[in-house]
Scaffold this motif. Structure first.
Motif, mmCIF file in Angstrom:
data_model
loop_
_atom_site.group_PDB
_atom_site.id
_atom_site.type_symbol
_atom_site.label_atom_id
_atom_site.label_comp_id
_atom_site.label_asym_id
_atom_site.label_seq_id
_atom_site.Cartn_x
_atom_site.Cartn_y
_atom_site.Cartn_z
ATOM 1 N N GLU A 289 0.847 -1.430 0.005
ATOM 2 C CA GLU A 289 -0.055 0.007 0.078
ATOM 3 C C GLU A 289 1.070 1.464 -0.082
ATOM 4 N N LYS A 290 1.864 1.274 0.564
ATOM 5 C CA LYS A 290 2.763 2.375 0.860
ATOM 6 C C LYS A 290 3.786 2.637 -0.589
ATOM 7 N N GLY A 306 -9.654 -5.291 -4.636
ATOM 8 C CA GLY A 306 -9.104 -6.810 -4.164
ATOM 9 C C GLY A 306 -8.166 -6.601 -2.952
ATOM 10 N N LEU A 307 -7.117 -5.535 -3.066
ATOM 11 C CA LEU A 307 -6.054 -5.432 -2.021
ATOM 12 C C LEU A 307 -6.936 -5.186 -0.823
ATOM 13 N N LEU A 308 -7.837 -4.310 -0.657
ATOM 14 C CA LEU A 308 -8.598 -3.922 0.342
ATOM 15 C C LEU A 308 -9.418 -5.315 1.123
ATOM 16 N N ARG A 309 -9.797 -6.141 0.107
ATOM 17 C CA ARG A 309 -10.617 -7.318 0.609
ATOM 18 C C ARG A 309 -9.718 -8.351 1.343
ATOM 19 N N VAL A 310 -8.476 -8.319 0.734
ATOM 20 C CA VAL A 310 -7.347 -9.377 1.333
ATOM 21 C C VAL A 310 -6.956 -8.472 2.802
ATOM 22 N N ASP A 322 -7.118 2.670 6.042
ATOM 23 C CA ASP A 322 -7.910 3.936 5.983
ATOM 24 C C ASP A 322 -7.338 4.253 4.542
ATOM 25 N N SER A 323 -5.897 4.136 4.548
ATOM 26 C CA SER A 323 -5.327 4.548 3.068
ATOM 27 C C SER A 323 -5.761 3.994 1.852
#
Length: 630
Positions: A289-290, A306-310, A322-323
């Protein structure tokens, strides 16, 4: 059991011994393993061991034992250095060069303790053979995990990162690197071969993702350092985003279904024969994420969802969540419905993460300036191109509400907050909201009329289409008060539409200039209210009414003719009847001039030719007259 001999050294239990005629006089301990060696070869090459020997020499002991703490590279690297001290042939490779470099510096094997000592040779090999070569540079970085602090101290890692970044910006065909995506169908000069014949065709160097697979073998820490170095060197953000997404999909299997529909075949410049590194998925998500750049795109937004789900499954820290939500909110108009339908992985009773979606929408609204600064009736602002993202998100949210409304555990307050999170101006029509609430009422039959009325207050009745109004007026799931309100506004819509239709008809009959202006105004009203269908139906109805008027006129003319004929029949019948009455009162009989003819006129029951035609018609016309008079 015979000892395992390796290049003059052999291992016996937990000890390494040198195959020599002289007994060992120094023992060096590395990572708990004892190396029984000789002082002279080590002292003549290693400055660190020479200093240790001078300190221990005052003890006047025949054998010395010392321990090397935190030796870079471990046992194999020390064995390499020991062989070099004994004059045994050693081989530098891309896999061991950084560890040997660090070990030589640790042991202080400089040229002061011998010409062409290990440190100078390792440095020369690193600069001349490793840094200019893509494959060797990647392999060297991949193999330096055991000596990272020492390599960082010597600035070896940064040199490798800079070299990789430079080669990424360069066309690989210029150096004749064998692109493995073409296999063996390539000449040494870089041309594509066909049946062993040089075709002269060059490799497609336009592909910018040829290096994704190669650097995906790095650990999370190395990969992060490499991406940051590339960013400092000015590599385009879309290329960096592609590399980060490729790395994430490789080590996060849950992202597989969120991969782009385009071909994801791995392209590489060399075969490394390496196994993927072992990563902590939670740490990986937080670092990925960074590293992601600030960019927009449908595929990128799909990847973020998809990354938020994981991330929700792995339970990453709140800062990372939050990011991710903020990133998605800034490009929510590019999201898809299946991406927003995130299952709930917490202890919540609901099926979907509605709280997360609500926060994402709040980020979208806050990122779009001026969304709540105009009123819903503003037609120009609604149709402006700057409001297109808002309209897309409104349609997306209507579909999202329709999907989650069937969840029996979804509270009325939550679906209302989701419906109200967007400004009123975002929806031209409220048919989508009505559909979602109707599904919610069907899935929650136990709701009271009061709760339904509170939820229905989120709908603007003026923004319901004719079809939605017709459905709502017959919807048994709606309270009576709501149905009456829908009928009231439906009548208002019909009145407005009819007025607009009349304006259009008047414009058609008006002069050219005035007609055009009036028709444009009426057309704007019709288009604004969305009643194009009802106006068309009214025009058809007008034509039918004109046809009906002409038909009624024809019937009236026919009726007047029938009345005239009936008056004639009535006069003839009344004269005959009056003569019969007078003769009866006088007691006389009418004497005919001719008995046959008189019988035919007075006494015969057979009908005369004219009455036979007139009487049936008179009865039928009489019924018709009574019908119209009534």
């Amino acid at each position: 059991m015979a000892p395992d001999k390796v290049f003059g050294f052999y291992k016996q239990g937990n000890d390494w011994l040198c195959k020599a005629r002289l007994p060992s006089d120094i023992t060096i301990i590395v990572d708990g393993v004892n190396f029984h060696l000789h002082k002279f070869p080590l002292v003549s090459k290693c400055g660190k061991i020479a200093c240790i020997f001078k300190e221990l020499k005052s003890a006047h002991e025949r054998t010395f034992t010392t321990k090397l703490e935190e030796f870079p590279g471990g046992l194999d690297t020390f064995l390499f250095a020991a062989k070099f001290c004994y004059g045994i042939r050693v081989e530098f490779t891309a896999r061991n060069i950084i560890m040997v470099y660090c070990a030589a510096d640790y042991l202080e094997m400089t040229d002061e303790y011998g010409e062409d000592n290990l440190l100078s040779k390792a440095k020369s090999f690193f600069l001349k053979n490793v840094l200019p070569n893509w494959k060797d540079c990647v392999l060297a970085l991949r193999s330096c995990e055991s000596c990272m602090p020492w390599a960082e101290k010597l600035n070896i890692l940064q040199k490798c990162f800079n070299a990789v970044s430079t080669m990424v910006c360069t066309d690989p065909s210029l150096f004749g690197w064998p692109m493995m995506m073409y296999g063996s169908l390539q000449s040494p000069g870089g041309s594509i071969l066909w049946n062993g014949i040089n075709t002269g065709a060059r490799i497609r160097s336009a592909e910018s993702d040829w290096w994704f697979e190669d650097i995906s073998y790095f650990s999370v820490g190395l990969f992060e350092r490499q991406i940051k170095t590339m960013e400092e060197r000015g590599i385009r953000s879309e290329h960096l985003a592609g590399a980060v997404m490729y790395y994430a999909r490789k080590y996060l299997p849950g992202l597989g279904r969120w991969q782009s529909t385009q071909s994801s075949k791995a392209r590489t410049v060399a075969s490394f024969n390496l196994t993927p590194t072992t990563v902590d998925q939670r740490v990986l998500v937080e670092n990925i994420e960074k590293l992601l750049p600030k960019k927009k795109g449908k595929s990128f937004c799909r990847f973020l969802l998809g990354l938020l789900r994981v991330a929700l499954i792995l339970g990453v820290n709140q800062t990372c969540l939050d990011s991710l939500e903020r990133r998605i909110g800034k490009q929510l108009e590019l999201a898809s419905l299946d991406g927003l339908l995130i299952p709930s992985f917490s202890d919540s009773d609901t099926l979907y993460e509605t709280d997360c979606v609500e926060r994402i929408i709040h980020h979208f609204v806050s990122s779009e300036s001026g969304l709540t600064l105009f009123s819903p009736p503003s037609l120009d602002l609604i149709s402006s191109p700057s409001c297109e993202p808002l309209r897309k998100v409104a349609r997306l949210m209507d579909n999202y509400l329709a999907e989650v409304a069937s969840d029996v555990n979804l509270k009325p307050g939550k679906i209302r907050s989701l419906a109200e999170v967007l400004p009123d101006s975002s929806r031209t029509f409220h048919d989508g909201l009505y559909r979602a609430l109707d599904i919610y009422f069907k899935a929650h039959p136990w709701l009271s009329d009061r709760e339904k009325e509170v939820l229905f207050n989120t709908i603007d009745y003026r923004k319901l289409s004719i079809d939605a109004c017709a459905h709502a007026s017959q919807n048994e799931r709606l309270p009576l008060r709501i149905v009456l309100q829908v009928l009231f506004f439906e009548q208002m819509h019909l009145r407005t539409a009819l007025a607009s239709c009349l304006n259009v008809l008047e414009a058609e009959n008006a002069p050219t200039g005035q007609g055009i202006a009036t028709s444009e105004t009426a057309g704007q009203i019709v288009q604004r209210d969305g009643w194009v269908t009802i106006v068309h139906e009214n025009r058809v109805l007008k034509v039918d009414m004109d046809n009906m008027r002409s038909r009624v006129a024809e019937l009236e003319e026919e009726i007047s003719k029938i009345k005239q004929e009936m008056k004639k029949v009535t006069k003839s019948n009344s004269s005959l009847t009056y003569a019969r009455i007078i003769s009866r009162k006088l007691g006389c009989r009418l004497v005919s001039k001719s008995s046959d003819s008189q019988t035919d006129v007075v006494g015969s029951t057979a009908p005369t030719p004219r009455p036979s035609l007139e009487q049936p018609c008179s009865s039928r016309h009489r019924k018709s007259i009574s019908l119209f008079q009534s």
